[in-house]
Design an enzyme around this catalytic site. Structure first.
Site, PDB file in Angstrom:
ATOM      1  CG  ASP A 141      -2.035   1.029   1.116  1.00  0.00           C
ATOM      2  OD1 ASP A 141      -2.607   1.405   2.163  1.00  0.00           O
ATOM      3  OD2 ASP A 141      -2.324   1.483  -0.021  1.00  0.00           O
ATOM      4  CE  LYS A 144      -1.026   3.412  -4.001  1.00  0.00           C
ATOM      5  NZ  LYS A 144      -0.964   2.630  -2.736  1.00  0.00           N
ATOM      6  CG  ASP A 169      -5.436  -0.229  -0.974  1.00  0.00           C
ATOM      7  OD1 ASP A 169      -5.281   0.868  -0.422  1.00  0.00           O
ATOM      8  OD2 ASP A 169      -6.540  -0.623  -1.406  1.00  0.00           O
ATOM      9  CG  ASN A 170      -4.678   2.074  -3.396  1.00  0.00           C
ATOM     10  OD1 ASN A 170      -3.759   2.026  -2.590  1.00  0.00           O
ATOM     11  ND2 ASN A 170      -5.870   2.562  -3.091  1.00  0.00           N
ATOM     12  CD  GLU A 199      -8.495   4.663   0.306  1.00  0.00           C
ATOM     13  OE1 GLU A 199      -8.800   3.614  -0.281  1.00  0.00           O
ATOM     14  OE2 GLU A 199      -7.353   5.126   0.278  1.00  0.00           O
TER      15      GLU A 199
END
Ligand SMILES: O=C(NC/C=C/[C@H]1O[C@@H](n2ccc(=O)cc2)[C@H](O)[C@@H]1O)c1cc([N+](=O)[O-])cc(O)c1O
Ligand SMILES: [Mg+2]
Length: 214
Positions: A141, A144, A169-170, A199
């Site tokens: 997380d 990126k 995540d993401n 989120e």
């Protein structure tokens, strides 16, 4: 000078959460992010998926890349048996200072080791510095553009074993296209996507769970 958002988040934790009660820390941060200021915590919806993956795996050795304010650190550590260990890497000293206090407020400091620095510097030192052979679970997380290089670095450093689970995540927003392409096409991973939402918003986002096959 004006406080930072992480400082205001910590203040909300101290005001609304009970010491030693991880769930109240999680709820206080989610309330702050929904009603006061958005922050890039995994959040309650994706957080429930994280919880289910951790609970099913019951990992002993966990690595988290990107602590930020410690929200996901608390979510993961609260589910670990006392003998288990979570190492979390945080690059920003200001964020690390807040995260330490959030983790302590939750009463989870015994299971968590927060390390300040860059993932690319610390991943190669996991074995000799922390006595870690391999990780059972890795939560990605952080920046990126580091997901893919750091995954390859963990492979090269022998930190992944048959069955190690990576959870990222993401993968939709902000997105990690190079990482997704890699784990979904490599013969060394069995990968699946958990569709969710960014989120505290209605935008699509999701988690990618990838099992290392050795
Ligand atoms: O950008 C995002 N995350 C980047 C997180 C980066 C964190 O990882 C640390 N780190 C730790 C170790 C390192 O080596 C490098 C950085 C940084 O110091 C920061 O604390 C993001 C953005 C959105 N968004 O909606 O825009 C939503 C999300 O859920 C996100 O995670
Ligand atoms: Mg994130």
């Amino acid at each position: 000078t004006r406080s930072t958002r992480p400082q205001r988040l910590l203040k909300a934790v101290r005001k609304h959460a009970a010491r030693g009660d991880p769930q109240s820390v999680i709820s206080a941060i989610d309330h702050f992010c929904r009603h006061s200021e958005w922050a890039m915590n995994i959040g309650d919806e994706k957080g429930s998926i994280l919880d289910s993956v951790v609970s099913e795996l019951n990992p002993e050795k966990v690595l988290e890349l990107g602590t930020y304010c410690g929200y996901s650190t608390v979510r993961i550590a609260r589910l670990l048996p006392p003998g288990a260990r979570l190492i979390t890497l945080e690059f920003n000293a200001g964020y690390a200072a807040i995260a330490r206090q959030v983790i302590a407020w939750a009463g989870l400091e015994d299971r968590v080791q927060l390390v300040e620095g860059a993932s690319e510097d610390w991943i190669p030192r996991m074995k000799e510095h922390f006595g870690i052979e391999t990780f059972d679970f890795v939560f990605l997380d952080h920046w990126k553009d580091r997901y893919l290089p750091d995954t390859k670095l963990m492979e090269d450093c022998g930190l992944l074993r048959k069955g190690t689970v990576l959870l990222a995540d993401n993968v939709i927003c902000p997105g990690v296209p190079d990482y997704l392409q890699y784990v979904r096409n490599s013969l060394s991973y069995k990968s699946c996507y958990f569709k969710s939402h960014l989120e505290y918003t209605k935008a699509e986002d999701g988690l990618e769970k990838s099992v290392f096959l050795g």
